[in-house]
Design a protein around this motif. Structure first.
Motif: not given
Length: 187
Positions: A134-143, A162-167
């Motif tokens: 979930a953290v890899v989904i929620v944080i990029p969605l917020i960004v 997407t870049v945030t998710g990749v990181l």
């Protein structure tokens, strides 16, 4: 045997991704989505061309393509003995193939005469929903939301998200929270 499983996962995922949701919704409404708005086969163009209701249908359909492809890939991996193909590698291979199918749709090329597709954001989002924490989904969605609110550019928001998710994926692999096979999806 492993190479056969990989080929099946790639082919099946590509075919699922190639399903031209936006094009078919456009045709259902009497338009060719490639000839209106941005000319892109995606949710944002459907929103501008046909409105919110149809955009939600396309968005849900494209997300479902990503979920379905990864789910089927995991079923295929589970059917091979001795863990020959891991769930992680099947998921990552499938995720790449379904997005490629969406972006360069074989079915849309049959319908239009040229290889076309969308940008893959919703389909990629579907793959993330089924295979990542979930953290890899929620944080990029917020960004994404913050970038879109401040700049009013959806494509920029998706790119930065997407870049945030990749990181995040890379960090989770480096800290042994995700299998290294998920790095394939970040390339």
């Amino acid at each position: 045997m492993y190479s056969q499983a990989v080929i099946i996962v790639i082919a099946l995922s590509y075919i699922i991704g190639s399903f031209p949701t936006a094009y078919l919704i456009g045709r259902l409404n009497g338009i060719n989505i490639f000839n209106v708005g941005s000319g892109n086969m995606g949710t944002n163009n459907v929103l501008r061309s046909l409105g919110t209701f149809w955009a939600v249908i396309v968005f849900a359909g494209d997300i479902f393509k990503g979920i379905l492809a990864v789910w089927l890939a995991r079923q295929i991996a589970a059917s091979y003995p001795d863990g020959l193909m891991s769930q992680a590698s099947a998921s990552a291979i499938s995720a790449v193939a379904v997005v490629v199918g969406h972006n360069w749709s074989f079915f849309a090329s049959l319908l239009t005469g040229s290889i076309r597709g969308g940008k893959g954001a919703a389909t990629a989002g579907g793959t993330w929903l089924i295979m990542l924490p979930a953290v890899v989904i929620v944080i990029p969605l917020i960004v994404i939301a913050l970038v879109v609110i401040t700049t009013r550019y959806m494509s920029l928001g998706v790119l930065v998200g997407t870049v945030t998710g990749v990181l995040l994926i890379a960090a989770m692999v480096l800290t042994n929270q995700l299998e290294p096979a998920y790095l394939l999806y970040t390339v």
